[in-house]
Write an enzyme that holds these catalytic residues in place. Sequence first.
Site, mmCIF file in Angstrom:
data_model
loop_
_atom_site.group_PDB
_atom_site.id
_atom_site.type_symbol
_atom_site.label_atom_id
_atom_site.label_comp_id
_atom_site.label_asym_id
_atom_site.label_seq_id
_atom_site.Cartn_x
_atom_site.Cartn_y
_atom_site.Cartn_z
ATOM 1 C CE LYS A 101 -4.428 -1.813 1.298
ATOM 2 N NZ LYS A 101 -5.560 -1.844 2.234
ATOM 3 N NE ARG A 139 -8.086 -8.541 -0.253
ATOM 4 C CZ ARG A 139 -7.668 -7.744 -1.249
ATOM 5 N NH1 ARG A 139 -6.666 -6.904 -1.039
ATOM 6 N NH2 ARG A 139 -8.252 -7.794 -2.430
#
Length: 274
Positions: free
Chosen positions: A208, A242
């Site tokens: 991210k 995840r």
Amino acid sequence: MSFQIMGVVNVTPDSFSDGGAFDDAAQAVDHGRRLAAEGAVILDVGGESTRPGAAPVPAEEELERVVGVVRGLAGTARVSIDTMKLVVAEAAVDAGASYVNDVTAFRHDPELAAFVADKDLDCCLMHMLGEPRTMQRDPRYTDVVSDVKAFLTERMAAATRAGVKEERIQLDPGIGFGKTIEHNLELLRRLQELADLGRPLVIGTSRKSFLGKITGRDVTERVPATIATCVMAYERGASVFRVHDVAAVADALKVADATVAGWPMTSPRTTTTT
């Protein structure tokens, strides 16, 4: 092992990390099988990008993207459908999915909760401030951890009122979904407060942008930073991760798992006695 890896199978042209890399169904299925071989026990198939600024995708287009991939992966590992739409979840479950990952926590389509309950599916309820198009526009909280905890508590209550069994619910604080770098780091620091809700915590920090801002690394070079956040989150009570880079994260968590198991009553995972 006391953790599970959820491998990301994006079937979208515009995801922030691997958009377009696996938008062909056959390529996506091959990719999912590789992730399962690397240690993913859940494969999370998504046909609508939820990156900041992403535009909504019509249900018909999302269905076209995901159903064949779900069908192709059924039996390889457990298949999750990453969707906020009832019609997409219904088709994916018919194709072999048994887990619904809804970034809106059943707010976009409240009937999705009743469907999850009726089919006795596992689900993940995630915190997101606003919607993907607007979530990163000056996000503000009184206290991000307390606010996220209150949200997840309320959404879990709403799900159980709709008939979803509590033991079927997993919770995701939504790292990067309407949060600044400081918000993300505070959630990671105080993750045990969310673990106290008593449900498995799903953590999605993989590649991210906040990791790129901290490290200065491109999206393809953020595996070490991802590993660092996953190991810290695991020590603080997270149990489902995840990620895109399954093998690397799985190896790191195996070492963390073996180490945490031997810690003398200092880990949040150890039950202390007096």
